[in-house]
Design a protein around this motif. Structure first.
Motif, PDB file in Angstrom:
ATOM      1  N   LYS A 107       2.790 -20.381  24.113  1.00  0.00           N
ATOM      2  CA  LYS A 107       2.996 -19.129  24.322  1.00  0.00           C
ATOM      3  C   LYS A 107       1.970 -18.134  23.383  1.00  0.00           C
ATOM      4  O   LYS A 107       1.492 -18.862  22.476  1.00  0.00           O
ATOM      5  N   GLU A 108       1.651 -17.151  24.080  1.00  0.00           N
ATOM      6  CA  GLU A 108       1.003 -16.205  22.933  1.00  0.00           C
ATOM      7  C   GLU A 108       1.812 -15.129  22.774  1.00  0.00           C
ATOM      8  O   GLU A 108       2.633 -14.722  23.708  1.00  0.00           O
ATOM      9  N   GLY A 109       1.479 -14.059  21.783  1.00  0.00           N
ATOM     10  CA  GLY A 109       2.263 -13.038  21.550  1.00  0.00           C
ATOM     11  C   GLY A 109       1.640 -11.831  20.916  1.00  0.00           C
ATOM     12  O   GLY A 109       0.533 -11.917  20.654  1.00  0.00           O
ATOM     13  N   PHE A 110       2.540 -11.082  20.559  1.00  0.00           N
ATOM     14  CA  PHE A 110       1.870  -9.624  19.775  1.00  0.00           C
ATOM     15  C   PHE A 110       3.061  -8.999  19.147  1.00  0.00           C
ATOM     16  O   PHE A 110       4.308  -8.822  19.722  1.00  0.00           O
ATOM     17  N   TYR A 111       2.931  -8.716  17.718  1.00  0.00           N
ATOM     18  CA  TYR A 111       3.908  -8.456  16.961  1.00  0.00           C
ATOM     19  C   TYR A 111       3.533  -6.848  16.544  1.00  0.00           C
ATOM     20  O   TYR A 111       2.547  -6.239  16.254  1.00  0.00           O
ATOM     21  N   ILE A 112       4.831  -6.015  16.768  1.00  0.00           N
ATOM     22  CA  ILE A 112       4.783  -4.667  16.489  1.00  0.00           C
ATOM     23  C   ILE A 112       6.229  -4.498  15.375  1.00  0.00           C
ATOM     24  O   ILE A 112       7.224  -4.796  15.527  1.00  0.00           O
ATOM     25  N   GLY A 113       5.735  -3.645  14.355  1.00  0.00           N
ATOM     26  CA  GLY A 113       6.962  -3.077  13.358  1.00  0.00           C
ATOM     27  C   GLY A 113       7.145  -1.815  13.174  1.00  0.00           C
ATOM     28  O   GLY A 113       6.017  -0.936  13.649  1.00  0.00           O
ATOM     29  N   PRO A 114       7.703  -1.393  12.345  1.00  0.00           N
ATOM     30  CA  PRO A 114       7.757   0.072  11.794  1.00  0.00           C
ATOM     31  C   PRO A 114       6.330   0.415  11.372  1.00  0.00           C
ATOM     32  O   PRO A 114       5.735  -0.220  10.510  1.00  0.00           O
ATOM     33  N   GLU A 115       5.856   1.632  11.674  1.00  0.00           N
ATOM     34  CA  GLU A 115       4.661   1.945  11.409  1.00  0.00           C
ATOM     35  C   GLU A 115       4.500   2.675   9.911  1.00  0.00           C
ATOM     36  O   GLU A 115       5.264   3.800   9.616  1.00  0.00           O
ATOM     37  N   LEU A 116       3.796   2.038   8.961  1.00  0.00           N
ATOM     38  CA  LEU A 116       3.792   2.474   7.603  1.00  0.00           C
ATOM     39  C   LEU A 116       2.278   2.658   7.272  1.00  0.00           C
ATOM     40  O   LEU A 116       1.559   1.680   7.471  1.00  0.00           O
ATOM     41  N   PRO A 117       1.891   3.857   6.683  1.00  0.00           N
ATOM     42  CA  PRO A 117       0.614   4.074   6.101  1.00  0.00           C
ATOM     43  C   PRO A 117       0.420   3.233   4.946  1.00  0.00           C
ATOM     44  O   PRO A 117       1.364   2.811   4.209  1.00  0.00           O
ATOM     45  N   MET A 118      -0.929   3.034   4.602  1.00  0.00           N
ATOM     46  CA  MET A 118      -1.466   2.356   3.814  1.00  0.00           C
ATOM     47  C   MET A 118      -1.034   2.683   2.025  1.00  0.00           C
ATOM     48  O   MET A 118      -0.635   2.013   1.209  1.00  0.00           O
ATOM     49  N   ASP A 119      -0.686   3.858   2.097  1.00  0.00           N
ATOM     50  CA  ASP A 119      -0.340   4.596   0.671  1.00  0.00           C
ATOM     51  C   ASP A 119       1.446   4.723   0.547  1.00  0.00           C
ATOM     52  O   ASP A 119       1.833   5.166  -0.395  1.00  0.00           O
ATOM     53  N   ASP A 120       2.052   4.148   1.559  1.00  0.00           N
ATOM     54  CA  ASP A 120       3.380   4.030   1.509  1.00  0.00           C
ATOM     55  C   ASP A 120       3.920   2.855   0.302  1.00  0.00           C
ATOM     56  O   ASP A 120       3.102   2.020   0.200  1.00  0.00           O
ATOM     57  N   PRO A 121       4.820   3.217  -0.549  1.00  0.00           N
ATOM     58  CA  PRO A 121       5.064   2.512  -1.926  1.00  0.00           C
ATOM     59  C   PRO A 121       5.301   1.023  -1.256  1.00  0.00           C
ATOM     60  O   PRO A 121       4.981   0.251  -2.051  1.00  0.00           O
ATOM     61  N   ARG A 122       5.859   0.962  -0.234  1.00  0.00           N
ATOM     62  CA  ARG A 122       6.547  -0.472   0.070  1.00  0.00           C
ATOM     63  C   ARG A 122       4.879  -1.346   0.613  1.00  0.00           C
ATOM     64  O   ARG A 122       4.973  -2.464   0.626  1.00  0.00           O
ATOM     65  N   VAL A 123       4.222  -0.637   1.047  1.00  0.00           N
ATOM     66  CA  VAL A 123       3.008  -1.241   1.331  1.00  0.00           C
ATOM     67  C   VAL A 123       2.037  -1.567   0.420  1.00  0.00           C
ATOM     68  O   VAL A 123       1.535  -2.627   0.375  1.00  0.00           O
ATOM     69  N   VAL A 124       1.869  -0.504  -0.535  1.00  0.00           N
ATOM     70  CA  VAL A 124       1.312  -0.852  -1.787  1.00  0.00           C
ATOM     71  C   VAL A 124       1.784  -1.830  -2.636  1.00  0.00           C
ATOM     72  O   VAL A 124       1.139  -2.642  -3.008  1.00  0.00           O
ATOM     73  N   ALA A 125       3.277  -2.135  -2.635  1.00  0.00           N
ATOM     74  CA  ALA A 125       3.749  -3.083  -3.184  1.00  0.00           C
ATOM     75  C   ALA A 125       3.561  -4.528  -2.583  1.00  0.00           C
ATOM     76  O   ALA A 125       3.965  -5.550  -2.854  1.00  0.00           O
ATOM     77  N   ARG A 126       3.135  -4.632  -1.117  1.00  0.00           N
ATOM     78  CA  ARG A 126       3.116  -5.628  -0.359  1.00  0.00           C
ATOM     79  C   ARG A 126       4.274  -6.187  -0.059  1.00  0.00           C
ATOM     80  O   ARG A 126       4.596  -7.394   0.037  1.00  0.00           O
ATOM     81  N   ARG A 127       5.490  -5.387   0.197  1.00  0.00           N
ATOM     82  CA  ARG A 127       6.569  -5.997   0.628  1.00  0.00           C
ATOM     83  C   ARG A 127       6.619  -6.625   1.886  1.00  0.00           C
ATOM     84  O   ARG A 127       5.734  -6.226   2.683  1.00  0.00           O
ATOM     85  N   PHE A 128       7.206  -7.791   2.007  1.00  0.00           N
ATOM     86  CA  PHE A 128       7.215  -8.421   3.394  1.00  0.00           C
ATOM     87  C   PHE A 128       6.962  -7.764   4.871  1.00  0.00           C
ATOM     88  O   PHE A 128       8.130  -7.049   4.851  1.00  0.00           O
ATOM     89  N   ASN A 129       6.387  -8.032   5.490  1.00  0.00           N
ATOM     90  CA  ASN A 129       6.353  -7.328   6.860  1.00  0.00           C
ATOM     91  C   ASN A 129       6.218  -5.952   6.800  1.00  0.00           C
ATOM     92  O   ASN A 129       6.486  -5.289   7.768  1.00  0.00           O
ATOM     93  N   ARG A 130       5.619  -5.175   5.837  1.00  0.00           N
ATOM     94  CA  ARG A 130       5.615  -3.790   5.775  1.00  0.00           C
ATOM     95  C   ARG A 130       4.174  -3.394   5.655  1.00  0.00           C
ATOM     96  O   ARG A 130       3.261  -3.935   5.102  1.00  0.00           O
ATOM     97  N   GLY A 131       3.482  -2.326   6.786  1.00  0.00           N
ATOM     98  CA  GLY A 131       2.321  -2.056   6.799  1.00  0.00           C
ATOM     99  C   GLY A 131       1.851  -1.262   8.152  1.00  0.00           C
ATOM    100  O   GLY A 131       2.911  -1.118   8.692  1.00  0.00           O
ATOM    101  N   PRO A 132       0.775  -1.352   8.285  1.00  0.00           N
ATOM    102  CA  PRO A 132       0.455  -0.590   9.664  1.00  0.00           C
ATOM    103  C   PRO A 132       0.275  -1.550  10.973  1.00  0.00           C
ATOM    104  O   PRO A 132       0.049  -2.753  10.592  1.00  0.00           O
ATOM    105  N   ASN A 133       0.508  -1.008  12.074  1.00  0.00           N
ATOM    106  CA  ASN A 133       0.090  -1.898  13.185  1.00  0.00           C
ATOM    107  C   ASN A 133      -1.132  -1.847  13.640  1.00  0.00           C
ATOM    108  O   ASN A 133      -1.852  -1.112  13.270  1.00  0.00           O
TER     109      ASN A 133
END
Length: 325
Positions: A107-133
């Motif tokens: 199979k092939e796939g495509f992943y989409i998650g909650p849209e978070l900007p790079m300056d979001d604290p969860r993204v800055v901390a590199r929390r799992f699966n947190r970031g931009p699509n």
């Protein structure tokens, strides 16, 4: 391993009208909870109708998904999830191996998650699966359709978690913390037909249980989803039911209920001779929630674990196996 399954009526998996979860009448909500309990104590799979997701939006999701996978390989490779630190974007054919004893998934796939900007604290901390699509550049309708569907499915997932609480004779808001800032994932999947000379045990998706809380699956008319029936020791087809989602429990629900509710093995074998498209929505929950048995009166069968730690383990396992294949 045989890849065939018994053909049974759709009624072999319960069909539950979940509209009552949106009712102001507590009795209507509790009736859905009782129906969910019966399904969860059996196979942990059911069809959900009365969900309120517009058919026009569902049709648009399939159309945009097909348009994406129909693109040339180089277009899809530009947004390969290898370019993403948060598991977003395109997953090439055979990129995952859900069953470690079988070849990588066809199979092939495509992943989409909650849209978070790079300056979001969860993204800055590199929390799992947190970031931009990542989004395809040449499909203008793709992003708005997927975002609208994502929002509709998040709402449905929250309603179903309230129903799960009722099914366990808990307050409706018992899983409210789990539903806050959840690690939800929308995944588009394309399965080519099963090869005539497939490798031993090669299939669209190897036998596995889902990692999270609830999976809400939208499947086309092709079929191919098979569910393991522990009572008979055989695989059965989960045939597509028009207007219904297939809902199944993930490992976290099984942990919470100390094994009473089942996270059931399932797989995909696309023996139709046609292309198959499906769209699972994984309602996984808040990463910091500790999942442990809700019943302190009996020995726990599973150790406590946070949502994030469990997901990290599962992702590392299934993708490490695929890389070795």
């Amino acid at each position: 391993m045989t890849l065939t399954a018994r053909s049974v009526s759709a009624a072999a998996l319960p069909v539950i009208d979940v509209a009552g979860l949106s009712s102001a009448d507590p009795a209507a909500r509790e009736a859905v909870g009782r129906a969910l309990r019966a399904a969860c104590l059996d196979k942990g799979f059911f069809y959900a109708t009365g969900h309120g997701v517009p058919q026009g939006l569902i049709d648009a999701v399939f159309a945009e998904s097909k348009a994406f996978f129909d693109q040339p390989p180089e277009a899809k490779a530009r947004i390969d999830k290898a370019h993403s630190f948060c598991n977003r974007g395109y997953e090439p054919m055979r990129g995952q191996a859900l069953d470690p004893t079988a070849p990588a998934d066809l199979k092939e796939g495509f992943y989409i998650g909650p849209e978070l900007p790079m300056d979001d604290p969860r993204v800055v901390a590199r929390r799992f699966n947190r970031g931009p699509n990542q989004w395809p550049e040449d499909l203008p309708g793709f992003r708005p359709v997927m975002r609208a569907y994502f929002a509709a499915m998040q709402d449905l997932g929250e309603r179903l978690m309230r129903g799960m609480a009722l099914s366990l004779a808990l307050p409706e808001d018992h899983f409210a913390t789990f539903c806050k800032d959840p690690l939800i994932t929308l995944r588009l999947l394309h399965y080519p037909p099963q090869p005539a000379k497939a490798a031993e045990n090669e299939m669209g998706a190897g036998a596995h249980t889902d990692f999270g809380g609830l999976t809400l699956l939208l499947q086309d008319t092709v079929g191919g989803l098979q569910v393991f029936d522990a009572a008979s020791g055989a695989w059965i087809h989960a045939q597509p039911v028009p207007g219904a989602f297939v809902v199944n429990l993930g490992d976290m629900i099984q942990r919470w209920t100390n094994g009473r509710y089942r996270s059931t093995l399932h797989r995909v074998v696309n023996a139709s001779g046609r292309e198959r498209y499906s769209v699972p929505f994984f309602y996984t929950g808040n990463p910091d929630v500790v999942v442990e048995s809700l019943d302190p009166s009996e020995p726990a069968k599973f150790p406590p674990i946070t949502v994030e730690d469990h997901l990290r383990e599962m992702y590392a396992h299934t993708y490490a196996v695929a890389q070795k294949a």
